[in-house]
Write a protein that holds these residues in place. Structure first.
Motif, PDB file in Angstrom:
ATOM      1  N   VAL A  49      -5.109   4.454   7.622  1.00 54.22           N
ATOM      2  CA  VAL A  49      -6.031   4.033   6.569  1.00 54.22           C
ATOM      3  C   VAL A  49      -5.907   4.963   5.368  1.00 54.22           C
ATOM      4  O   VAL A  49      -5.853   4.512   4.215  1.00 54.22           O
ATOM      5  CB  VAL A  49      -7.487   3.983   7.087  1.00 54.22           C
ATOM      6  N   ALA A  50      -5.846   6.262   5.617  1.00 50.18           N
ATOM      7  CA  ALA A  50      -5.700   7.230   4.524  1.00 50.18           C
ATOM      8  C   ALA A  50      -4.403   6.985   3.759  1.00 50.18           C
ATOM      9  O   ALA A  50      -4.387   6.991   2.520  1.00 50.18           O
ATOM     10  CB  ALA A  50      -5.752   8.652   5.074  1.00 50.18           C
ATOM     11  N   ALA A  51      -3.306   6.749   4.467  1.00 48.57           N
ATOM     12  CA  ALA A  51      -2.016   6.492   3.825  1.00 48.57           C
ATOM     13  C   ALA A  51      -2.072   5.234   2.968  1.00 48.57           C
ATOM     14  O   ALA A  51      -1.567   5.206   1.842  1.00 48.57           O
ATOM     15  CB  ALA A  51      -0.914   6.382   4.877  1.00 48.57           C
ATOM     16  N   LYS A  52      -2.676   4.193   3.502  1.00 48.44           N
ATOM     17  CA  LYS A  52      -2.783   2.931   2.752  1.00 48.44           C
ATOM     18  C   LYS A  52      -3.517   3.154   1.433  1.00 48.44           C
ATOM     19  O   LYS A  52      -3.083   2.681   0.380  1.00 48.44           O
ATOM     20  CB  LYS A  52      -3.495   1.879   3.592  1.00 48.44           C
ATOM     21  N   LEU A  53      -4.618   3.884   1.482  1.00 48.25           N
ATOM     22  CA  LEU A  53      -5.414   4.085   0.273  1.00 48.25           C
ATOM     23  C   LEU A  53      -4.726   4.974  -0.754  1.00 48.25           C
ATOM     24  O   LEU A  53      -4.735   4.661  -1.945  1.00 48.25           O
ATOM     25  CB  LEU A  53      -6.788   4.651   0.621  1.00 48.25           C
ATOM     26  N   VAL A  54      -4.144   6.093  -0.320  1.00 47.08           N
ATOM     27  CA  VAL A  54      -3.516   6.991  -1.299  1.00 47.08           C
ATOM     28  C   VAL A  54      -2.282   6.356  -1.929  1.00 47.08           C
ATOM     29  O   VAL A  54      -1.946   6.648  -3.074  1.00 47.08           O
ATOM     30  CB  VAL A  54      -3.176   8.383  -0.718  1.00 47.08           C
ATOM     31  N   LEU A  55      -1.618   5.470  -1.196  1.00 47.55           N
ATOM     32  CA  LEU A  55      -0.428   4.803  -1.734  1.00 47.55           C
ATOM     33  C   LEU A  55      -0.762   3.562  -2.550  1.00 47.55           C
ATOM     34  O   LEU A  55      -0.334   3.428  -3.685  1.00 47.55           O
ATOM     35  CB  LEU A  55       0.515   4.388  -0.599  1.00 47.55           C
ATOM     36  N   GLU A  56      -1.517   2.665  -1.971  1.00 50.48           N
ATOM     37  CA  GLU A  56      -1.708   1.346  -2.574  1.00 50.48           C
ATOM     38  C   GLU A  56      -2.862   1.297  -3.567  1.00 50.48           C
ATOM     39  O   GLU A  56      -2.780   0.605  -4.570  1.00 50.48           O
ATOM     40  CB  GLU A  56      -1.887   0.302  -1.482  1.00 50.48           C
ATOM     41  N   SER A  57      -3.923   2.024  -3.288  1.00 49.29           N
ATOM     42  CA  SER A  57      -5.070   2.006  -4.198  1.00 49.29           C
ATOM     43  C   SER A  57      -5.077   3.207  -5.126  1.00 49.29           C
ATOM     44  O   SER A  57      -5.875   3.269  -6.047  1.00 49.29           O
ATOM     45  CB  SER A  57      -6.378   1.973  -3.397  1.00 49.29           C
ATOM     46  N   GLN A  58      -4.217   4.160  -4.850  1.00 48.59           N
ATOM     47  CA  GLN A  58      -4.081   5.377  -5.649  1.00 48.59           C
ATOM     48  C   GLN A  58      -5.409   6.113  -5.819  1.00 48.59           C
ATOM     49  O   GLN A  58      -5.735   6.596  -6.896  1.00 48.59           O
ATOM     50  CB  GLN A  58      -3.445   5.061  -6.997  1.00 48.59           C
ATOM     51  N   VAL A  59      -6.182   6.172  -4.739  1.00 53.22           N
ATOM     52  CA  VAL A  59      -7.438   6.913  -4.739  1.00 53.22           C
ATOM     53  C   VAL A  59      -7.255   8.192  -3.933  1.00 53.22           C
ATOM     54  O   VAL A  59      -6.276   8.356  -3.203  1.00 53.22           O
ATOM     55  CB  VAL A  59      -8.599   6.074  -4.151  1.00 53.22           C
ATOM     56  N   ARG A  60      -8.200   9.089  -4.070  1.00 55.37           N
ATOM     57  CA  ARG A  60      -8.152  10.340  -3.328  1.00 55.37           C
ATOM     58  C   ARG A  60      -8.918  10.196  -2.022  1.00 55.37           C
ATOM     59  O   ARG A  60      -9.920   9.491  -1.945  1.00 55.37           O
ATOM     60  CB  ARG A  60      -8.726  11.468  -4.174  1.00 55.37           C
ATOM     61  N   VAL A  61      -8.423  10.875  -0.998  1.00 54.16           N
ATOM     62  CA  VAL A  61      -9.016  10.835   0.330  1.00 54.16           C
ATOM     63  C   VAL A  61      -9.291  12.266   0.785  1.00 54.16           C
ATOM     64  O   VAL A  61      -8.422  13.135   0.667  1.00 54.16           O
ATOM     65  CB  VAL A  61      -8.069  10.136   1.336  1.00 54.16           C
ATOM     66  N   ALA A  62     -10.493  12.498   1.291  1.00 49.69           N
ATOM     67  CA  ALA A  62     -10.830  13.776   1.926  1.00 49.69           C
ATOM     68  C   ALA A  62     -10.743  13.565   3.424  1.00 49.69           C
ATOM     69  O   ALA A  62     -11.381  12.663   3.973  1.00 49.69           O
ATOM     70  CB  ALA A  62     -12.231  14.218   1.524  1.00 49.69           C
ATOM     71  N   TYR A  63      -9.940  14.375   4.083  1.00 47.93           N
ATOM     72  CA  TYR A  63      -9.691  14.222   5.519  1.00 47.93           C
ATOM     73  C   TYR A  63     -10.168  15.499   6.203  1.00 47.93           C
ATOM     74  O   TYR A  63      -9.592  16.566   5.999  1.00 47.93           O
ATOM     75  CB  TYR A  63      -8.191  14.021   5.747  1.00 47.93           C
ATOM     76  N   ILE A  64     -11.239  15.384   6.983  1.00 47.91           N
ATOM     77  CA  ILE A  64     -11.762  16.534   7.723  1.00 47.91           C
ATOM     78  C   ILE A  64     -11.225  16.462   9.140  1.00 47.91           C
ATOM     79  O   ILE A  64     -11.481  15.508   9.866  1.00 47.91           O
ATOM     80  CB  ILE A  64     -13.302  16.573   7.710  1.00 47.91           C
ATOM     81  N   ASP A  65     -10.466  17.469   9.512  1.00 48.71           N
ATOM     82  CA  ASP A  65      -9.828  17.537  10.828  1.00 48.71           C
ATOM     83  C   ASP A  65     -10.614  18.521  11.690  1.00 48.71           C
ATOM     84  O   ASP A  65     -10.695  19.706  11.371  1.00 48.71           O
ATOM     85  CB  ASP A  65      -8.383  18.003  10.661  1.00 48.71           C
ATOM     86  N   SER A  66     -11.187  18.025  12.772  1.00 49.91           N
ATOM     87  CA  SER A  66     -12.002  18.887  13.642  1.00 49.91           C
ATOM     88  C   SER A  66     -11.297  19.237  14.951  1.00 49.91           C
ATOM     89  O   SER A  66     -11.833  19.992  15.757  1.00 49.91           O
ATOM     90  CB  SER A  66     -13.338  18.202  13.954  1.00 49.91           C
ATOM     91  N   THR A  67     -10.115  18.669  15.170  1.00 54.07           N
ATOM     92  CA  THR A  67      -9.418  18.894  16.442  1.00 54.07           C
ATOM     93  C   THR A  67      -8.001  19.446  16.252  1.00 54.07           C
ATOM     94  O   THR A  67      -7.232  19.508  17.204  1.00 54.07           O
ATOM     95  CB  THR A  67      -9.333  17.585  17.250  1.00 54.07           C
TER      96      THR A  67
END
Length: 120
Positions: A13-31
Motif C-alpha cells: 500500500v505504501a509503495a502504491k501511494l508513493v509511486l502512483e499518487s505521489q504522496v508522502r507516507v509515514a511508516y512506523i515500524d514496531s517489529t
C-alpha cells in the motif's frame, strides 16, 4: 498473527501511494520488519509493469518515491506516543513547507506495541 502478510500488505500500500499518487507516507515500524530493499523491490515491480516509460525515468521515479517514505522505528508505547504527538513528521505547515503533506500513516504492527502494556 505471525506470517499472515501484514507487513507485505503495508509495504504494498505504501509503495502504491508513493509511486502512483505521489504522496508522502509515514511508516512506523514496531517489529524491525521494515526492509528498505524489499520496499524498493516492490516499487520496482510496480514500475516494471509500465513498459511505456524509459529506464532512466523509472529510476528517477523510484528515487522520488523512496524519498516520500519516512521510516520511524518505535518499539514501545512511549516512543510511539512521542512520534505521534511531536511536530515531526505529521504536522506540516503547508505555507512554509514545499513538500507534499503526509497522506498515510502505517503502524506495523500496533499489536507488538500494545500487547506488553495489556499483559499479552
Amino acid at each position: 498473527q505471525s506470517s499472515s502478510g501484514k507487513t507485505q500488505f503495508c509495504l504494498s500500500v505504501a509503495a502504491k501511494l508513493v509511486l502512483e499518487s505521489q504522496v508522502r507516507v509515514a511508516y512506523i515500524d514496531s517489529t524491525n520488519s521494515f526492509n528498505p530493499f524489499r520496499f524498493k523491490e516492490i516499487c520496482m515491480s510496480r514500475l516494471s509493469a509500465r513498459s511505456n516509460i524509459s529506464e532512466s525515468v523509472k529510476q528517477n521515479m523510484l528515487t522520488k518515491a523512496m524519498n516520500r517514505l519516512t521510516l520511524i522505528r518505535a518499539y514501545d508505547v512511549q516512543t510511539l506516543t512521542k512520534a505521534l504527538t511531536s511536530n515531526f513528521p505529521f504536522k506540516i505547515d503547508n505555507e512554509n513547507d514545499n513538500q507534499t503533506p503526509f497522506r498515510l500513516l502505517v503502524i506495523d504492527s500496533i499489536t507488538a506495541i500494545i500487547s506488553p502494556v495489556l499483559g499479552g
